[in-house]
Scaffold this active site. Sequence first.
Site, PDB file in Angstrom:
ATOM      1  N   ASN A 119       0.795  -1.377  -0.051  1.00 40.60           N
ATOM      2  CA  ASN A 119       0.016   0.009  -0.045  1.00 40.60           C
ATOM      3  C   ASN A 119       0.709   1.161   0.049  1.00 40.60           C
ATOM      4  O   ASN A 119       0.866   2.253  -0.679  1.00 40.60           O
ATOM      5  CB  ASN A 119      -0.888   0.007   1.316  1.00 40.60           C
ATOM      6  CG  ASN A 119      -1.997  -1.289   1.126  1.00 40.60           C
ATOM      7  OD1 ASN A 119      -2.000  -1.729   0.125  1.00 40.60           O
ATOM      8  ND2 ASN A 119      -2.844  -1.293   2.190  1.00 40.60           N
ATOM      9  N   HIS A 165     -17.870  35.741 -31.261  1.00 43.32           N
ATOM     10  CA  HIS A 165     -18.901  34.814 -31.894  1.00 43.32           C
ATOM     11  C   HIS A 165     -18.576  34.162 -33.189  1.00 43.32           C
ATOM     12  O   HIS A 165     -19.619  34.036 -34.108  1.00 43.32           O
ATOM     13  CB  HIS A 165     -19.946  35.476 -31.889  1.00 43.32           C
ATOM     14  CG  HIS A 165     -20.602  36.365 -30.569  1.00 43.32           C
ATOM     15  ND1 HIS A 165     -21.165  36.033 -29.653  1.00 43.32           N
ATOM     16  CD2 HIS A 165     -20.038  37.679 -30.179  1.00 43.32           C
ATOM     17  CE1 HIS A 165     -21.298  36.961 -28.713  1.00 43.32           C
ATOM     18  NE2 HIS A 165     -20.594  37.962 -29.038  1.00 43.32           N
ATOM     19  N   SER A 286      -7.975  11.387 -48.590  1.00 42.96           N
ATOM     20  CA  SER A 286      -9.206  10.735 -48.504  1.00 42.96           C
ATOM     21  C   SER A 286      -9.221   9.371 -49.563  1.00 42.96           C
ATOM     22  O   SER A 286      -8.739   9.453 -50.776  1.00 42.96           O
ATOM     23  CB  SER A 286     -10.457  11.407 -48.845  1.00 42.96           C
ATOM     24  OG  SER A 286     -11.518  10.733 -49.532  1.00 42.96           O
ATOM     25  N   LYS A 292      -8.829  15.761 -51.789  1.00 36.48           N
ATOM     26  CA  LYS A 292      -8.851  16.123 -50.102  1.00 36.48           C
ATOM     27  C   LYS A 292      -7.420  16.144 -49.632  1.00 36.48           C
ATOM     28  O   LYS A 292      -6.567  15.443 -49.901  1.00 36.48           O
ATOM     29  CB  LYS A 292      -9.707  15.181 -49.338  1.00 36.48           C
ATOM     30  CG  LYS A 292     -11.113  15.104 -49.588  1.00 36.48           C
ATOM     31  CD  LYS A 292     -11.843  16.082 -48.925  1.00 36.48           C
ATOM     32  CE  LYS A 292     -12.351  15.692 -47.890  1.00 36.48           C
ATOM     33  NZ  LYS A 292     -13.176  16.928 -47.188  1.00 36.48           N
ATOM     34  N   GLU A 299      -7.354  17.517 -35.944  1.00 41.79           N
ATOM     35  CA  GLU A 299      -8.511  16.814 -35.316  1.00 41.79           C
ATOM     36  C   GLU A 299      -8.468  15.749 -33.995  1.00 41.79           C
ATOM     37  O   GLU A 299      -9.229  15.768 -33.083  1.00 41.79           O
ATOM     38  CB  GLU A 299      -9.310  16.031 -36.486  1.00 41.79           C
ATOM     39  CG  GLU A 299      -9.713  17.022 -37.646  1.00 41.79           C
ATOM     40  CD  GLU A 299     -10.318  16.159 -38.593  1.00 41.79           C
ATOM     41  OE1 GLU A 299     -11.140  15.753 -38.783  1.00 41.79           O
ATOM     42  OE2 GLU A 299      -9.383  16.183 -39.760  1.00 41.79           O
ATOM     43  N   TYR A 326      -6.780   2.006   2.574  1.00 50.49           N
ATOM     44  CA  TYR A 326      -6.762   1.534   1.106  1.00 50.49           C
ATOM     45  C   TYR A 326      -7.880   0.659   0.873  1.00 50.49           C
ATOM     46  O   TYR A 326      -8.125  -0.430   1.732  1.00 50.49           O
ATOM     47  CB  TYR A 326      -5.284   0.751   1.081  1.00 50.49           C
ATOM     48  CG  TYR A 326      -5.070   0.105  -0.285  1.00 50.49           C
ATOM     49  CD1 TYR A 326      -4.648   0.838  -1.361  1.00 50.49           C
ATOM     50  CD2 TYR A 326      -5.698  -1.263  -0.685  1.00 50.49           C
ATOM     51  CE1 TYR A 326      -4.400   0.089  -2.610  1.00 50.49           C
ATOM     52  CE2 TYR A 326      -5.450  -1.845  -1.702  1.00 50.49           C
ATOM     53  CZ  TYR A 326      -4.766  -1.049  -2.855  1.00 50.49           C
ATOM     54  OH  TYR A 326      -4.620  -1.752  -3.988  1.00 50.49           O
TER      55      TYR A 326
HETATM   56  N1  ARG Z   1      -1.791  -3.587  -7.386  1.00 49.01           N
HETATM   57  C1  ARG Z   1      -2.053  -2.915  -6.097  1.00 49.01           C
HETATM   58  C2  ARG Z   1      -2.561  -1.402  -6.502  1.00 49.01           C
HETATM   59  O1  ARG Z   1      -2.430  -0.900  -7.454  1.00 49.01           O
HETATM   60  C3  ARG Z   1      -0.945  -2.833  -5.238  1.00 49.01           C
HETATM   61  C4  ARG Z   1      -1.483  -2.683  -3.729  1.00 49.01           C
HETATM   62  C5  ARG Z   1      -2.296  -3.788  -3.349  1.00 49.01           C
HETATM   63  N2  ARG Z   1      -2.431  -3.900  -1.746  1.00 49.01           N
HETATM   64  C6  ARG Z   1      -3.114  -4.984  -1.273  1.00 49.01           C
HETATM   65  N3  ARG Z   1      -3.509  -4.558  -0.157  1.00 49.01           N
HETATM   66  N4  ARG Z   1      -3.651  -5.909  -1.937  1.00 49.01           N
HETATM   67  O2  ARG Z   1      -3.275  -0.644  -5.731  1.00 49.01           O
END
Ligand code: ARG
Length: 469
Positions: A119, A165, A286, A292, A299, A326
């Site tokens: 994490n 405009h 084209s 063209k 674009e 997380y």
């Molecule tokens: N691949 C995961 C992500 O991108 C990594 C973190 C995973 N953490 C967990 N507790 N499963 O977030």
Amino acid sequence: MKPKNKNKSTNSRWGGRYTSGPAEIMQEINASINFDKRLFEQDIEGSIAHCEMLVEQKILASTDGNAIIKGLKTIKSEIENESFQFSETLEDIHMNIEARLEEIIGEPAGRLHTARSRNDQVATDLRLWVRDSIDQLDSELRNLQESLIDRADTFYDLLMPGFTHLQTAQPITMGHHLLAYVEMFGRDRGRFADCRKRLNESPLGSGALAGTSYPIDRKHTARNLGFDRPMANSLDAVSDRDFAIEFLSVAAITMVHLSRLSEEIVLWCSDGFCFITLSDAFTTGSSMMPQKRNPDAAELSRAKAGRVFGNLLSLLTVMKGLPLAYSKDMQEDKEPVFDTADSLFLALGAMKGLVEDFVPNSESMLIAAKKGYPTATDLADWLVSVAGLPFREAHRITGEIVKEAEKRNISLEELPIEDMQKIDSSITHDALSVLSIENAVTSRASEGGTAPIKVKEAVLSARKRFLEK
Ligand code: ARG
């Protein structure tokens, strides 16, 4: 129906308490390696910094630390020369690298993840990746500004109609028009720089969410990774993605600017306008209509805005309402970020090419600039500054003169002075001098105005403010 088990074996990184492997569809939805492999450099950089800190703090023996760092460097070159085997079973970039490290150096590989979680690892990797992208985008934006400034310098006095405009309003110089975009891209660079400053704090050492009981030194890793300081709160560090959202917002604003310039190029080279010509290098033909020459690059730069806005909305939606800390939802942060950076790089490169490529058609621009009584304001201004009328009165009189010219289908310059004097007797021959397009442009010499002399000054100032840094 019972889900199929693709893998009998459990994940070697976290499968201690598992007796069987994931269902095929579980593995498929869970794996991010297909896209997060793009974080490999940042992941290895982060791991090396973490490892050095563990050694410094005597949490890891230096022999193990050296082996780990050597192994990580080998892996980096394996990935760079495309000999690295990525595996979906190993989910993501973090575990792919760790598993390979174990193959190369054996037991010490298992010590790298001490005092760390994926994490804080992934939050660190993505911050580093976004930071690198911002640095590269800044130089792309600067290059585009340089091309625009160079062209503005060349076309500092080239006349063209200015619109409001999309109706002819007042004549302007092409240099002035191009420099407007230089200012917009300058502010975009400022916004990216602000975003960079705010994101430049280190999540590393926050653990899974609550910190760690090991005597780590977060300042050490922060410093080594070029962060200004460690993030203050471990829960926040692992679970916010506001830095990615901010990056996407800034990118979206930049795309707004790019799409407007793209649209102008599309308009300018259309048959109705004929203001510029693009070379073969920046048009396509084209398959059916041989005559063209389509401005596809412009674009597509215009269209890329759509993906980038979508990416911003998608990450906002992913993050909305997630409880701390997380959640795996956050794995969905990467693709919008990568796609946005890719789109922006392409659009910026194409735009720089287009800006350098086009050849203006001064004749058609002059003809267009003369249509629609663009110097009517100048006549009204003359009535104010020379004849001393209030502006509202001058506006009404000029309106009547325009109506008269319109009735006869001639320009203001072609309307005999006697006819003007019938509408207002204070008009003298002197008033005629303000009716030319050239005068309209040179007289607008107020600060930030379109007069060629001002454009020359603006070119110098833009070079100083945006290029000499
Ligand atoms: N691949 C995961 C992500 O991108 C990594 C973190 C995973 N953490 C967990 N507790 N499963 O977030």
